[in-house]
Design a protein around this motif. Sequence first.
Motif, PDB file in Angstrom:
ATOM      1  N   ALA A  80       0.999  -1.131   0.050  1.00 30.01           N
ATOM      2  CA  ALA A  80      -0.040  -0.059   0.183  1.00 30.01           C
ATOM      3  C   ALA A  80       0.689   1.305  -0.027  1.00 30.01           C
ATOM      4  CB  ALA A  80      -1.021   0.097   1.063  1.00 30.01           C
ATOM      5  N   GLU A  81       2.130   1.196  -0.377  1.00 32.04           N
ATOM      6  CA  GLU A  81       3.012   2.393  -0.392  1.00 32.04           C
ATOM      7  C   GLU A  81       3.576   2.304  -1.664  1.00 32.04           C
ATOM      8  OE1 GLU A  81       4.399   2.401   4.345  1.00 32.04           O
ATOM      9  OE2 GLU A  81       5.822   2.721   2.589  1.00 32.04           O
ATOM     10  N   GLY A  82       4.148   3.624  -2.406  1.00 29.12           N
ATOM     11  CA  GLY A  82       4.766   3.468  -3.482  1.00 29.12           C
ATOM     12  C   GLY A  82       6.354   2.932  -3.236  1.00 29.12           C
ATOM     13  N   PRO A  83       7.084   2.717  -4.346  1.00 23.02           N
ATOM     14  CA  PRO A  83       8.394   2.332  -4.127  1.00 23.02           C
ATOM     15  C   PRO A  83       8.963   3.362  -3.797  1.00 23.02           C
ATOM     16  CG  PRO A  83       7.463   1.666  -6.473  1.00 23.02           C
ATOM     17  CD  PRO A  83       6.444   2.520  -5.783  1.00 23.02           C
ATOM     18  N   PHE A 112      12.417  -4.062  -6.391  1.00 24.96           N
ATOM     19  CA  PHE A 112      12.374  -3.836  -7.721  1.00 24.96           C
ATOM     20  C   PHE A 112      13.705  -3.221  -8.421  1.00 24.96           C
ATOM     21  CE2 PHE A 112       7.936  -4.462  -8.785  1.00 24.96           C
ATOM     22  CZ  PHE A 112       7.322  -3.923  -7.570  1.00 24.96           C
ATOM     23  N   PHE A 123      11.304  -1.212 -15.154  1.00 27.03           N
ATOM     24  CA  PHE A 123      11.156  -2.066 -14.007  1.00 27.03           C
ATOM     25  C   PHE A 123      11.288  -3.344 -14.212  1.00 27.03           C
ATOM     26  CE2 PHE A 123      11.084   0.976 -10.557  1.00 27.03           C
ATOM     27  CZ  PHE A 123      10.852   2.335 -11.280  1.00 27.03           C
ATOM     28  N   GLY A 124      11.738  -4.100 -13.384  1.00 26.73           N
ATOM     29  CA  GLY A 124      11.654  -5.546 -13.295  1.00 26.73           C
ATOM     30  C   GLY A 124      10.152  -5.820 -12.599  1.00 26.73           C
ATOM     31  N   THR A 125       9.767  -7.139 -12.336  1.00 32.41           N
ATOM     32  CA  THR A 125       8.436  -7.435 -11.815  1.00 32.41           C
ATOM     33  C   THR A 125       8.584  -7.595 -10.068  1.00 32.41           C
ATOM     34  OG1 THR A 125       9.167 -10.015 -12.154  1.00 32.41           O
ATOM     35  CG2 THR A 125       7.580  -8.484 -13.730  1.00 32.41           C
ATOM     36  N   LYS A 179      -6.884   7.197  -3.532  1.00 28.55           N
ATOM     37  CA  LYS A 179      -6.162   6.064  -3.276  1.00 28.55           C
ATOM     38  C   LYS A 179      -6.878   4.724  -3.904  1.00 28.55           C
ATOM     39  CE  LYS A 179      -3.346   4.154   0.570  1.00 28.55           C
ATOM     40  NZ  LYS A 179      -2.114   4.404  -0.271  1.00 28.55           N
ATOM     41  N   TYR A 180      -8.190   4.740  -3.890  1.00 29.93           N
ATOM     42  CA  TYR A 180      -8.704   3.667  -4.204  1.00 29.93           C
ATOM     43  C   TYR A 180     -10.104   4.315  -5.126  1.00 29.93           C
ATOM     44  CZ  TYR A 180      -6.594   1.047  -0.571  1.00 29.93           C
ATOM     45  OH  TYR A 180      -5.824   0.590   0.296  1.00 29.93           O
ATOM     46  N   TYR A 201       3.239   5.761 -13.990  1.00 28.56           N
ATOM     47  CA  TYR A 201       3.588   4.514 -14.194  1.00 28.56           C
ATOM     48  C   TYR A 201       2.100   3.463 -13.902  1.00 28.56           C
ATOM     49  CZ  TYR A 201       8.426   4.485 -14.672  1.00 28.56           C
ATOM     50  OH  TYR A 201      10.063   4.663 -15.161  1.00 28.56           O
ATOM     51  N   GLN A 238       1.164  -0.415 -12.959  1.00 31.21           N
ATOM     52  CA  GLN A 238       1.529  -1.782 -12.370  1.00 31.21           C
ATOM     53  C   GLN A 238       0.316  -2.761 -12.471  1.00 31.21           C
ATOM     54  OE1 GLN A 238       2.335  -2.392  -7.968  1.00 31.21           O
ATOM     55  NE2 GLN A 238       3.855  -3.995  -8.729  1.00 31.21           N
ATOM     56  N   LYS A 260       2.245  -7.685 -12.027  1.00 33.58           N
ATOM     57  CA  LYS A 260       3.268  -6.767 -11.380  1.00 33.58           C
ATOM     58  C   LYS A 260       4.150  -5.817 -12.190  1.00 33.58           C
ATOM     59  CE  LYS A 260       1.264  -8.216  -7.583  1.00 33.58           C
ATOM     60  NZ  LYS A 260       0.121  -7.523  -7.024  1.00 33.58           N
ATOM     61  N   LEU A 272       5.761  -2.926 -13.546  1.00 29.71           N
ATOM     62  CA  LEU A 272       5.721  -1.403 -13.513  1.00 29.71           C
ATOM     63  C   LEU A 272       6.074  -0.608 -14.847  1.00 29.71           C
ATOM     64  CD1 LEU A 272       7.319  -0.206  -9.996  1.00 29.71           C
ATOM     65  CD2 LEU A 272       4.989   0.643 -11.062  1.00 29.71           C
ATOM     66  N   PHE A 311       0.737   4.457 -10.399  1.00 27.80           N
ATOM     67  CA  PHE A 311       1.766   5.289  -9.666  1.00 27.80           C
ATOM     68  C   PHE A 311       2.000   6.671 -10.574  1.00 27.80           C
ATOM     69  CE2 PHE A 311       2.538   2.499  -6.156  1.00 27.80           C
ATOM     70  CZ  PHE A 311       2.375   1.249  -6.453  1.00 27.80           C
ATOM     71  N   PHE A 349       8.065   8.284  -5.758  1.00 29.92           N
ATOM     72  CA  PHE A 349       6.906   7.771  -6.012  1.00 29.92           C
ATOM     73  C   PHE A 349       5.755   8.367  -5.131  1.00 29.92           C
ATOM     74  CE2 PHE A 349       7.126   4.742  -9.649  1.00 29.92           C
ATOM     75  CZ  PHE A 349       8.359   4.597  -9.941  1.00 29.92           C
ATOM     76  N   GLY A 350       4.559   8.281  -5.615  1.00 29.46           N
ATOM     77  CA  GLY A 350       3.201   8.260  -4.720  1.00 29.46           C
ATOM     78  C   GLY A 350       3.125   7.003  -4.465  1.00 29.46           C
ATOM     79  N   SER A 351       1.898   7.058  -3.334  1.00 32.01           N
ATOM     80  CA  SER A 351       1.561   5.706  -2.884  1.00 32.01           C
ATOM     81  C   SER A 351       0.705   5.104  -3.617  1.00 32.01           C
ATOM     82  CB  SER A 351       0.830   5.746  -1.555  1.00 32.01           C
ATOM     83  OG  SER A 351       0.025   6.960  -1.771  1.00 32.01           O
TER      84      SER A 351
END
Lengths: 114, 113
Positions: free
Chosen positions: A41-44, A89, A104-106, B9-10, B35, B37, B41, B43, B90, B104-106
């Motif tokens: 639930a956070e960004g990278p 990542f 980015f990788g997975t 956020k959602y 981006y 995702q 997965k 990105l 993102f 990045f943002g969340s």
Amino acid sequence: DQQVKQNSPSLSVQEGRISILNCDYTNSMFDYFLWYKKYPAEGPTFLISISSIKDKNEDGRFTVFLNKSAKHLSLHIVPSQPGDSAVYFCAASPITSGTYKYIFGTGTRLKVLA
Amino acid sequence: DTAVSQTPKYLVTQMGNDKSIKCEQNLGHDTMYWYKQDSKKFLKIMFSYNNKELIINETVPNRFSPKSPDKAHLNLHINSLELGDSAVYFCASSRTGSSSSYTFGSGTRLTVV
């Protein structure tokens, strides 16, 4: 066409031991590489980087190694701590006119066991 | 005082609707990105704006339209939403020419039903 690959989706390591996360790339034009860490639930968030003119960069417990001939980089975490449990990542970018476009990788999910 | 903030956020919406996601950064960066995702997965970069000018536009359906009213904001508008648009989006920002990280943002989790 996946230019950046992280072939291990998950990794479990005992606390205090070394974690090694691997990343392979196919594009020889990539000049700059990053590792990001992501909690749910956070960004990278940025962890460590390396440019193609180096083969190693170290920052505290984190070291990134680059093997250009093998098109391979790895992230070493020593010693691993439970708080390191996250998805990691790797990302790579060519440098074109000062513009970076990271691919980015997975990701690899690291679990550090207490 | 979040550095890169995204809203909402959602987001849960029906197919065919139009929706927007907003992004703002207070880092003084001049380049912003979107981006996506997906369920696998990956990105993947979609767009990048530098000082309000579009500099990266990947192969994205033209139902997606980014808008940058100023260099601190980059919004993403999506028309005629499809099931395959469901993903986490993102936003990120960086300084031009900086080889270092994006911030990045969340993320915004979009679910199309």
